[in-house]
Design an enzyme around this catalytic site. Structure first.
Site, PDB file in Angstrom:
ATOM      1  N   THR A   1      -4.296   0.692   6.166  1.00 13.11           N
ATOM      2  CA  THR A   1      -4.346  -0.639   5.758  1.00 13.11           C
ATOM      3  C   THR A   1      -4.377  -1.125   4.367  1.00 13.11           C
ATOM      4  OG1 THR A   1      -4.764  -1.575   7.606  1.00 13.11           O
ATOM      5  CG2 THR A   1      -5.456  -2.757   5.811  1.00 13.11           C
TER       6      THR A   1
ATOM      7  N   LEU B   1     -11.377   0.335   5.767  1.00 11.98           N
ATOM      8  CA  LEU B   1      -9.686  -1.023   6.290  1.00 11.98           C
ATOM      9  C   LEU B   1      -9.008   0.862   6.910  1.00 11.98           C
ATOM     10  CD1 LEU B   1      -9.023  -2.438   2.405  1.00 11.98           C
ATOM     11  CD2 LEU B   1      -9.713  -3.332   4.878  1.00 11.98           C
ATOM     12  N   ASP B   2      -8.330   0.573   7.499  1.00 10.25           N
ATOM     13  CA  ASP B   2      -7.731   1.409   8.469  1.00 10.25           C
ATOM     14  C   ASP B   2      -6.588   2.297   6.884  1.00 10.25           C
ATOM     15  OD1 ASP B   2      -8.324   1.191  10.514  1.00 10.25           O
ATOM     16  OD2 ASP B   2      -6.908  -0.057  10.978  1.00 10.25           O
ATOM     17  N   LYS B   3      -6.576   3.266   7.444  1.00 11.57           N
ATOM     18  CA  LYS B   3      -5.978   4.562   6.246  1.00 11.57           C
ATOM     19  C   LYS B   3      -4.199   3.192   6.226  1.00 11.57           C
ATOM     20  CE  LYS B   3      -2.282   8.314   6.657  1.00 11.57           C
ATOM     21  NZ  LYS B   3      -2.262   9.781   7.186  1.00 11.57           N
TER      22      LYS B   3
ATOM     23  N   ARG C   1      -5.939  -5.608  14.486  1.00 15.88           N
ATOM     24  CA  ARG C   1      -4.820  -4.713  15.333  1.00 15.88           C
ATOM     25  C   ARG C   1      -4.622  -4.329  16.885  1.00 15.88           C
ATOM     26  NH1 ARG C   1      -4.943   1.609  13.196  1.00 15.88           N
ATOM     27  NH2 ARG C   1      -3.147   1.307  14.359  1.00 15.88           N
TER      28      ARG C   1
END
Length: 226
Positions: free
Chosen positions: A60, A56-58, A157
């Site tokens: 998110t 997961l992105d930082k 995104r």
């Protein structure tokens, strides 16, 4: 920690936490926390990313799973590759999406002019498929559910931005004036549901953040629309 056994650990990742060490980031990551807690994680991705099956992105937050041994890692990775595992996200996007549901298809690769971003490109990209459906409308904003068939970097995104509805609070792909209005610098994106077969048996388990299938369990819901 939402669930743990000898093969896997399922956690609710906090917003702002990097998943694994990278250049300039060596502490405070999810991998650091998992190694402190579990001691043993799968070694398929090496010392930097032990146990990490998907990321997961930082900024998110939400549910993700890590593998404690190589057999479990290979099993989960194959489920993701074959689309047997389901990953569902909730997001708030800018604008009122006219469709009730849709599919965003295209190859995702580096943005042609901004190398810090991803984009749907005509060449040198990897196929990406994102299914979305509208959950609720708020005039200038829309709460959507996104289901991934693929797992490209920044897939939701970049795909929603290409559709003309970037995520609220997304400083990289979003609408700057809207983000400043809310004083928000983190995208409103939440890993809501993860569904997969247990590596050790044939049962299917479904994890959601919180105790119930409740909209108000999603952290950004109350913040923006209470």
């Amino acid at each position: 920690i939402l669930y743990e056994d000898s093969d896997i650990i399922v956690i609710n990742k906090a917003r702002g936490m990097v998943v694994h060490p990278a250049t300039g980031i060596y502490t405070g990551t999810l991998v650091n926390a998992l190694l402190y807690h579990c001691k043993d994680l799968s070694g398929i991705n090496g010392e930097i990313r032990p146990g990490i099956v998907h990321r997961l992105d930082k900024d998110t937050s939400g549910v993700m799973v890590a593998a404690k041994n190589d057999a479990a890692h290979l099993d989960l990775a194959e489920q993701i590759r074959t689309k047997a595992a389901h990953r569902i996200y909730w997001a708030i996007v800018y604008g009122n999406i006219r469709e009730e549901a849709g599919v965003i298809k295209g190859d995702i690769g580096l943005h042609p002019t901004d190398r810090q971003k991803m984009a749907i490109v005509h060449e040198h990209g990897k196929p990406a498929v994102t299914h979305f459906r509208v959950l609720e409308r708020f005039g200038d904003y829309t709460l959507v559910e996104c289901r991934l068939e693929t797992g490209r970097t920044h897939q939701i995104r970049a795909s929603m931005a290409d559709l003309g509805h970037p995520l609220l609070g997304d400083g990289k792909y979003g609408v700057g004036s809207v983000n400043r209005k809310y004083g928000e610098t983190h995208q409103a994106l939440y890993s809501y549901r993860l569904r997969f077969d247990f590596p050790s048996d044939a049962g299917i388990l479904e994890y959601l953040h919180g105790r119930e299938f409740q909209v108000d369990e999603v952290p950004f819901q109350k913040k923006y629309f209470s």
